[in-house]
Design a protein around this motif. Sequence first.
Motif, PDB file in Angstrom:
ATOM      1  N   MET A  85      13.467 -10.970 -21.184  1.00 57.23           N
ATOM      2  CA  MET A  85      14.737 -10.520 -20.606  1.00 57.23           C
ATOM      3  C   MET A  85      15.009  -9.081 -21.028  1.00 57.23           C
ATOM      4  O   MET A  85      15.132  -8.784 -22.212  1.00 57.23           O
ATOM      5  CB  MET A  85      15.882 -11.428 -21.067  1.00 57.23           C
ATOM      6  N   ASN A  86      15.079  -8.180 -20.071  1.00 56.17           N
ATOM      7  CA  ASN A  86      15.268  -6.754 -20.354  1.00 56.17           C
ATOM      8  C   ASN A  86      16.736  -6.371 -20.201  1.00 56.17           C
ATOM      9  O   ASN A  86      17.306  -6.494 -19.111  1.00 56.17           O
ATOM     10  CB  ASN A  86      14.419  -5.908 -19.414  1.00 56.17           C
ATOM     11  N   VAL A  87      17.316  -5.901 -21.290  1.00 55.43           N
ATOM     12  CA  VAL A  87      18.730  -5.530 -21.317  1.00 55.43           C
ATOM     13  C   VAL A  87      18.838  -4.052 -21.677  1.00 55.43           C
ATOM     14  O   VAL A  87      18.119  -3.558 -22.550  1.00 55.43           O
ATOM     15  CB  VAL A  87      19.504  -6.375 -22.347  1.00 55.43           C
ATOM     16  N   VAL A  88      19.738  -3.344 -20.999  1.00 54.47           N
ATOM     17  CA  VAL A  88      20.053  -1.952 -21.339  1.00 54.47           C
ATOM     18  C   VAL A  88      21.522  -1.878 -21.728  1.00 54.47           C
ATOM     19  O   VAL A  88      22.384  -2.380 -20.993  1.00 54.47           O
ATOM     20  CB  VAL A  88      19.762  -0.997 -20.165  1.00 54.47           C
ATOM     21  N   VAL A  89      21.800  -1.287 -22.878  1.00 52.66           N
ATOM     22  CA  VAL A  89      23.180  -1.053 -23.316  1.00 52.66           C
ATOM     23  C   VAL A  89      23.491   0.427 -23.109  1.00 52.66           C
ATOM     24  O   VAL A  89      22.824   1.291 -23.682  1.00 52.66           O
ATOM     25  CB  VAL A  89      23.380  -1.433 -24.794  1.00 52.66           C
ATOM     26  N   TRP A  90      24.492   0.701 -22.276  1.00 54.26           N
ATOM     27  CA  TRP A  90      24.905   2.075 -21.981  1.00 54.26           C
ATOM     28  C   TRP A  90      26.223   2.371 -22.699  1.00 54.26           C
ATOM     29  O   TRP A  90      27.151   1.559 -22.660  1.00 54.26           O
ATOM     30  CB  TRP A  90      25.099   2.272 -20.483  1.00 54.26           C
ATOM     31  N   GLN A 112      15.161  -0.302 -12.485  1.00 50.08           N
ATOM     32  CA  GLN A 112      14.347  -1.273 -11.761  1.00 50.08           C
ATOM     33  C   GLN A 112      13.832  -2.380 -12.668  1.00 50.08           C
ATOM     34  O   GLN A 112      13.635  -3.518 -12.229  1.00 50.08           O
ATOM     35  CB  GLN A 112      13.175  -0.575 -11.065  1.00 50.08           C
ATOM     36  N   GLU A 113      13.626  -2.065 -13.942  1.00 49.09           N
ATOM     37  CA  GLU A 113      13.106  -3.083 -14.851  1.00 49.09           C
ATOM     38  C   GLU A 113      14.200  -3.781 -15.657  1.00 49.09           C
ATOM     39  O   GLU A 113      13.920  -4.641 -16.476  1.00 49.09           O
ATOM     40  CB  GLU A 113      12.090  -2.462 -15.810  1.00 49.09           C
ATOM     41  N   THR A 114      15.477  -3.422 -15.391  1.00 43.81           N
ATOM     42  CA  THR A 114      16.602  -3.966 -16.151  1.00 43.81           C
ATOM     43  C   THR A 114      17.122  -5.250 -15.518  1.00 43.81           C
ATOM     44  O   THR A 114      17.471  -5.275 -14.335  1.00 43.81           O
ATOM     45  CB  THR A 114      17.739  -2.937 -16.246  1.00 43.81           C
ATOM     46  N   ASP A 115      17.194  -6.311 -16.316  1.00 39.32           N
ATOM     47  CA  ASP A 115      17.795  -7.561 -15.845  1.00 39.32           C
ATOM     48  C   ASP A 115      19.313  -7.512 -15.935  1.00 39.32           C
ATOM     49  O   ASP A 115      20.017  -7.964 -15.027  1.00 39.32           O
ATOM     50  CB  ASP A 115      17.286  -8.740 -16.686  1.00 39.32           C
TER      51      ASP A 115
END
Length: 238
Positions: free
Chosen positions: A1-6, A59-62
């Motif tokens: 699971m790919n997560v990004v925190v902004w 594109q790769e962020t879930d």
Amino acid sequence: MNVVVWNEYRHEKENPAVKEVYPEGIHETLATFLREDGMNVKTVTLDEPEHGLTDELLQETDVLVWWGHKAHEEVKDDIAEKVKQRVLDGMGLVVLHSGHFSKVFKKLMGTGCDLKWREADERERLWVVDPTHPITEGIGEYIELEKEEMYGEHFDIPTPDELIFISWFEGGEVFRSGATFKRGRGKIFYFRPGHETYPTYHNEDIKQVIKNGVRWAKNKNTPTHVYGNHKPIENLDK
């Protein structure tokens, strides 16, 4: 699971009181407990090129987790539009605290997203109003925070698909503090607590809600529909 925190990452650089609470930035505090839950987490901030939100990363962020406050207008319109489109295409979005006023959230809601607010070190009690929802898993009847910023109704958002939490504040106001929305193929969770001068994101119940919310927002490989002019499935020759 790919997560990004902004995160804007402005308060932590400019305000010693915030830096004391979040020495590595709010984004790293959030990322740390999400990683501890087994997620693959990257952090990006406002002042990076493209605000860190490159096409490849999105594109790769879930699921994208968003925290912003004082620099909403510095987010470029084309970047906000790109994030909105990724949500419509199926990326999950968790919007925290003052992210309610971000360009991304306002674009997805289609409303002003305004509210009442006050900073007075008030006690907040977040009542669980949907105990069957996966976002409330592991949480009791309510979460109590000793000090938080007050947000009060009316909250100018569309009627939520699901209402998860309602807050009561010491000064008397109430607020829809946990709400979900569906936009296109994407799922959105708005969660209110998290004023930068308080250690809210160190609270174990708050951490649990955010972890639950991120997992809930991930797209579970749902169908992708095709729009526009379409050939018949059945033979129409008579």
